[in-house]
Scaffold this motif. Structure first.
Motif, PDB file in Angstrom:
ATOM      1  N   LEU A 109       0.832  -1.209   0.000  1.00 44.17           N
ATOM      2  CA  LEU A 109       0.000   0.000   0.000  1.00 44.17           C
ATOM      3  C   LEU A 109       0.868   1.261   0.000  1.00 44.17           C
ATOM      4  O   LEU A 109       0.512   2.256  -0.638  1.00 44.17           O
ATOM      5  CB  LEU A 109      -0.944  -0.004   1.218  1.00 44.17           C
ATOM      6  N   ALA A 110       2.007   1.193   0.683  1.00 43.91           N
ATOM      7  CA  ALA A 110       2.922   2.350   0.686  1.00 43.91           C
ATOM      8  C   ALA A 110       3.456   2.601  -0.719  1.00 43.91           C
ATOM      9  O   ALA A 110       3.515   3.736  -1.191  1.00 43.91           O
ATOM     10  CB  ALA A 110       4.070   2.101   1.662  1.00 43.91           C
ATOM     11  N   LYS A 111       3.827   1.501  -1.402  1.00 43.89           N
ATOM     12  CA  LYS A 111       4.320   1.632  -2.790  1.00 43.89           C
ATOM     13  C   LYS A 111       3.229   2.207  -3.682  1.00 43.89           C
ATOM     14  O   LYS A 111       3.482   3.017  -4.567  1.00 43.89           O
ATOM     15  CB  LYS A 111       4.721   0.257  -3.317  1.00 43.89           C
ATOM     16  N   MET A 112       2.002   1.751  -3.429  1.00 47.21           N
ATOM     17  CA  MET A 112       0.874   2.213  -4.228  1.00 47.21           C
ATOM     18  C   MET A 112       0.644   3.714  -4.046  1.00 47.21           C
ATOM     19  O   MET A 112       0.474   4.448  -5.015  1.00 47.21           O
ATOM     20  CB  MET A 112      -0.362   1.417  -3.806  1.00 47.21           C
ATOM     21  N   ARG A 113       0.677   4.168  -2.787  1.00 49.23           N
ATOM     22  CA  ARG A 113       0.491   5.612  -2.512  1.00 49.23           C
ATOM     23  C   ARG A 113       1.571   6.413  -3.233  1.00 49.23           C
ATOM     24  O   ARG A 113       1.303   7.443  -3.835  1.00 49.23           O
ATOM     25  CB  ARG A 113       0.567   5.883  -1.015  1.00 49.23           C
ATOM     26  N   SER A 114       2.798   5.892  -3.172  1.00 47.31           N
ATOM     27  CA  SER A 114       3.911   6.598  -3.805  1.00 47.31           C
ATOM     28  C   SER A 114       3.732   6.635  -5.334  1.00 47.31           C
ATOM     29  O   SER A 114       4.011   7.644  -5.974  1.00 47.31           O
ATOM     30  CB  SER A 114       5.205   5.903  -3.395  1.00 47.31           C
ATOM     31  N   SER A 115       3.232   5.549  -5.903  1.00 41.63           N
ATOM     32  CA  SER A 115       3.025   5.504  -7.364  1.00 41.63           C
ATOM     33  C   SER A 115       1.936   6.469  -7.824  1.00 41.63           C
ATOM     34  O   SER A 115       1.984   6.974  -8.935  1.00 41.63           O
ATOM     35  CB  SER A 115       2.628   4.094  -7.811  1.00 41.63           C
ATOM     36  N   LEU A 116       0.942   6.684  -6.946  1.00 43.74           N
ATOM     37  CA  LEU A 116      -0.187   7.526  -7.357  1.00 43.74           C
ATOM     38  C   LEU A 116       0.018   9.001  -7.019  1.00 43.74           C
ATOM     39  O   LEU A 116      -0.791   9.845  -7.403  1.00 43.74           O
ATOM     40  CB  LEU A 116      -1.480   7.034  -6.697  1.00 43.74           C
ATOM     41  N   ARG A 117       1.113   9.289  -6.290  1.00 46.43           N
ATOM     42  CA  ARG A 117       1.371  10.683  -5.901  1.00 46.43           C
ATOM     43  C   ARG A 117       1.562  11.548  -7.160  1.00 46.43           C
ATOM     44  O   ARG A 117       2.185  11.119  -8.120  1.00 46.43           O
ATOM     45  CB  ARG A 117       2.628  10.745  -5.026  1.00 46.43           C
TER      46      ARG A 117
END
Lengths: 259, 114
Positions: A15-23
């Protein structure tokens, strides 16, 4: 949802990677994180507790978060970074090559440029091998510039070789050279210029003859370094060029010195 | 090279079709995220990464083509249900009409070739 500790860590990490990808995109990362959490909960509802393998199976189907957003929707800088991180090798290498070339040129005045230029050269060579010269298309502009710069510099170094110190010595010892060739022009400036020009020509002639021998002996490694320029090289032909030039220039030098 | 071309082409095609498929899947019914994803995943070649669907759902909601409601589920986590808004239904009609038009034109081209 009841996850084992390692599965929970894996999910948090995903989920952390996902948040970073969508930033930086128009999509709300927190909302998607909640959706993904709900998705995982629904998928693992019947497993209690769900382990790492169970979770990995679900996450694998969800896929890598960086692939969820189209490149066109990302800010320019992130688009380039995405190409470098996840893009196909056939694009990643040319972009990396171009980046290293730019850095090489910018840092040339402080001496670090050469390192980046060599890195760019190696990346460019890797790109040419990966993609194939005939398939490069517009990427040739990104790839061929460091190859051209490095090979031009290398060729210049080979042409000049150890001649400058020889010439410097010749200029210092003009009297000695004049005596050696039986000349007695004293300090006549025309005579000095003639002797010095003869020294330069003779030094280059001698070096180029030696260079042709080096090329003939070290043909394979040289040919490898000069790819893709060297595709049509032949050992004899490529060694003959400096040999004939060396003989011609050397003879001219000797004539000037002895006449 | 041919593989790379085909992959790019099919990715572009999927991108456009996913939105149309989501709106069609929600036409006349309410589905929660996981259910919708599973339904779309049944269409072979349409969904490569299931996660791709969630950002699209978020955008469709931002465009007010979809609305959501949270409901408790029997024995599971609360679910976020998606359904079409009036605006979404209108948009879906336009998209379906456009799709049919393209499909017909393409079919005509293919028939000419035969």
């Amino acid at each position: 949802m009841n996850l084992t500790c390692e599965a929970q860590l894996r999910l948090n990490n995903y989920l952390a990677k996902m948040r970073s990808s969508l930033r930086g995109t128009s999509v709300d990362g927190e909302e998607i994180a909640r959706d993904i959490h709900e998705h995982v909960e629904s998928a693992l509802a019947d497993i209690n507790p769900a382990g790492l393998d169970d979770l990995n199976a679900v996450l694998e189907k969800l896929g890598p978060p960086h692939a969820w957003i189209a490149s066109e929707e990302l800010p320019l800088v992130r688009r380039i970074v995405r190409y470098l991180q996840h893009g196909p090798e056939s694009w990643r290498l040319p972009y990396l090559t171009f980046g290293a070339t730019i850095l090489g040129l910018l840092l040339m005045p402080i001496g670090l440029g050469l390192i980046f230029m060599l890195a760019a050269f190696i990346l460019a060579r890797a790109a040419v091998e990966e993609i194939g010269p005939e398939n490069l298309g517009p990427r040739r502009w990104l790839v061929y510039s460091p190859i051209a710069i490095v090979l031009t510099l290398l060729s210049l170094l080979m042409v000049i070789g150890p001649v400058p110190p020889l010439i410097a010595w010749g200029f210092e010892e003009t009297d000695f050279i004049m005596k050696s060739f039986g000349r007695s022009g004293g300090h006549d400036s025309m005579e000095w210029i003639r002797v010095q020009a003869g020294t330069v020509a003779a030094a280059f002639g001698a070096w180029w003859i030696l260079l042709s021998a080096i090329i003939a002996l070290a043909y394979r490694p040289l040919r490898f370094v000069y790819i893709p320029v060297s595709m049509r090289w032949r050992r004899t032909r490529i060694a003959l060029v400096p040999l004939l030039s060396g003989i011609a220039v050397g003879v001219i030098g000797l004539i000037v010195l002895t006449s | 090279m041919a593989d790379e071309f085909h992959n790019n082409w099919s990715t572009q095609l999927r991108k456009g079709l996913l939105e149309l498929s989501i709106l069609n899947a929600l036409c006349g019914k309410r589905l929660y995220g996981y259910e919708l994803v599973k339904r779309l995943s049944e269409i072979e070649g349409l969904v490569i990464s299931e996660g791709t669907i969630y950002p699209i759902l978020s955008r469709l909601r931002a465009e007010e083509y979809l609305k959501t409601s949270i409901e408790e589920s029997p024995g599971g986590p609360p679910r976020k249900y998606y359904e079409l808004t009036d605006r979404g239904r209108t948009q879906l009609r336009r998209m379906n009409a456009h799709w049919t038009q393209l499909q017909d034109a393409l079919e005509r081209l293919r028939k000419e070739r035969r």
